[in-house]
Motif scaffolding. Structure first.
Motif, PDB file in Angstrom:
ATOM      1  N   THR A 166      -4.286  -1.942  -6.180  1.00  0.00           N
ATOM      2  CA  THR A 166      -4.337  -2.758  -7.211  1.00  0.00           C
ATOM      3  C   THR A 166      -3.343  -3.850  -7.122  1.00  0.00           C
ATOM      4  O   THR A 166      -2.269  -3.853  -6.208  1.00  0.00           O
ATOM      5  CB  THR A 166      -4.100  -2.027  -8.618  1.00  0.00           C
ATOM      6  OG1 THR A 166      -2.835  -1.405  -8.723  1.00  0.00           O
ATOM      7  CG2 THR A 166      -5.099  -1.119  -8.782  1.00  0.00           C
ATOM      8  N   ARG A 167      -3.282  -4.918  -7.815  1.00  0.00           N
ATOM      9  CA  ARG A 167      -2.470  -6.012  -7.591  1.00  0.00           C
ATOM     10  C   ARG A 167      -1.234  -5.866  -8.078  1.00  0.00           C
ATOM     11  O   ARG A 167      -0.803  -5.089  -8.989  1.00  0.00           O
ATOM     12  CB  ARG A 167      -3.205  -7.462  -8.565  1.00  0.00           C
ATOM     13  CG  ARG A 167      -2.115  -8.586  -8.519  1.00  0.00           C
ATOM     14  CD  ARG A 167      -2.847  -9.611  -9.006  1.00  0.00           C
ATOM     15  NE  ARG A 167      -1.922 -10.941  -9.302  1.00  0.00           N
ATOM     16  CZ  ARG A 167      -2.361 -11.922  -9.969  1.00  0.00           C
ATOM     17  NH1 ARG A 167      -3.358 -12.020 -10.792  1.00  0.00           N
ATOM     18  NH2 ARG A 167      -1.619 -12.853  -9.727  1.00  0.00           N
ATOM     19  N   ASP A 168      -0.236  -6.240  -7.201  1.00  0.00           N
ATOM     20  CA  ASP A 168       1.144  -5.920  -7.525  1.00  0.00           C
ATOM     21  C   ASP A 168       1.818  -4.619  -7.161  1.00  0.00           C
ATOM     22  O   ASP A 168       2.829  -4.197  -7.025  1.00  0.00           O
ATOM     23  CB  ASP A 168       1.843  -6.262  -8.810  1.00  0.00           C
ATOM     24  CG  ASP A 168       1.569  -7.651  -9.117  1.00  0.00           C
ATOM     25  OD1 ASP A 168       1.819  -8.609  -8.294  1.00  0.00           O
ATOM     26  OD2 ASP A 168       1.661  -7.924 -10.277  1.00  0.00           O
ATOM     27  N   MET A 169       0.664  -3.724  -6.730  1.00  0.00           N
ATOM     28  CA  MET A 169       0.841  -2.289  -6.434  1.00  0.00           C
ATOM     29  C   MET A 169       0.695  -2.230  -4.780  1.00  0.00           C
ATOM     30  O   MET A 169       0.884  -0.850  -4.303  1.00  0.00           O
ATOM     31  CB  MET A 169       0.249  -1.199  -7.134  1.00  0.00           C
ATOM     32  CG  MET A 169       0.498  -1.179  -8.560  1.00  0.00           C
ATOM     33  SD  MET A 169       1.970  -0.551  -8.868  1.00  0.00           S
ATOM     34  CE  MET A 169       2.195  -0.378 -10.560  1.00  0.00           C
ATOM     35  N   GLU A 170       0.592  -3.123  -4.029  1.00  0.00           N
ATOM     36  CA  GLU A 170       0.532  -3.134  -2.622  1.00  0.00           C
ATOM     37  C   GLU A 170       1.875  -2.654  -1.750  1.00  0.00           C
ATOM     38  O   GLU A 170       2.751  -3.088  -2.418  1.00  0.00           O
ATOM     39  CB  GLU A 170      -0.427  -4.131  -2.096  1.00  0.00           C
ATOM     40  CG  GLU A 170      -1.756  -4.391  -2.588  1.00  0.00           C
ATOM     41  CD  GLU A 170      -2.495  -5.650  -2.100  1.00  0.00           C
ATOM     42  OE1 GLU A 170      -1.680  -6.671  -1.722  1.00  0.00           O
ATOM     43  OE2 GLU A 170      -3.815  -5.638  -2.098  1.00  0.00           O
TER      44      GLU A 170
END
Length: 248
Positions: A173-177
């Motif tokens: 998910t976005r920003d959780m990479e």
């Protein structure tokens, strides 16, 4: 029985003339064949060899100019005499090239098709990790994009790569990479996300601890993620949260 003494003699002159003409025709034919076979090589060697190489592929780590320079000494042998096998070996000596195909293309010389290794992550300042698990020298001109950074003992590169691939499949998910993943004997695994949150994960149960953080990030911590600087997951069934306004 008298008569002219020349009666019965053979006149060799027409035959000698015929043999001479036949020899001339054969000689011209052989010479023409030799010239036809040699002419392409002569013509190819008389022009700028770099113009006789068509290089195909997507170039990032290497360039067309680099490959043409590698091939230049071999093209000087000419179109028919160029050693294709030696040319291929010379290009494959570049660690970034994973495959190469070379074919003759009259009258323009040779067509070269190459495939480069694909970088998976940055490893320190001097190397890149590729999908095969090898650490390759980092070309100064290479465009890296948003590659993650991996760090640790080079002897553990395979283990670190494996853990990164597992986390990359989990953190989508976005920003959780994954932005940075490192390992050291003292602190264990340390993960930095694209959002800036840093996770201390310890030495084992890496995926379990990341999943624990993800569960909290969707529930209890969801409204506060932008305030979080770091999360220590090295506890049984709990986590310790460090807020951005806290002193480290």
């Amino acid at each position: 029985m008298g008569g002219d003494g020349s009666t019965g003699r053979i006149n060799w002159r027409p035959w000698l003339l015929l043999l001479l003409v036949a020899g001339l025709v054969i000689g011209l034919g052989s010479g023409g064949l030799w010239l036809w076979q040699r002419l392409p090589a002569i013509q190819l060697s008389e022009v700028d060899t770099l113009e006789q190489v068509e290089v195909r592929g997507t170039f990032n780590a290497v360039s067309e100019e680099q490959l043409k320079e590698i091939l230049l000494p071999y093209l000087q042998a000419g179109f028919f005499s160029a050693d294709i096998r030696a040319m291929r070996s010379a290009i494959m000596a570049n660690p970034w090239i994973t495959s190469v195909s070379i074919s003759r293309h009259w009258p323009k010389g040779v067509v070269v098709e190459v495939t480069e290794a694909q970088p998976l992550a940055v490893w320190g300042k001097a190397h890149l990790l590729v999908a095969s698990g090898a650490l390759l020298p980092r070309p100064a001109h290479m465009r890296l994009g948003a590659l993650p950074e991996l760090a640790g003992d080079e002897e553990l590169v395979g283990q670190i790569m494996s853990q990164y691939q597992a986390l990359a499949g989990l953190l989508t998910t976005r920003d959780m990479e994954v932005k940075r993943l490192s390992f050291d004997d003292l602190g264990g695994w340390h993960l930095e996300l694209v959002s800036g949150i840093e996770l201390k994960l310890g030495h084992d149960a890496l995926l379990e601890r990341v999943n624990r953080f993800l569960f909290l990030s969707r529930g209890l911590l969801a409204p506060h993620l932008h305030k979080i600087a770091g999360v220590d997951t090295r506890y049984g069934n709990a986590v310790a949260v460090q807020w951005k306004n806290e002193e480290k």
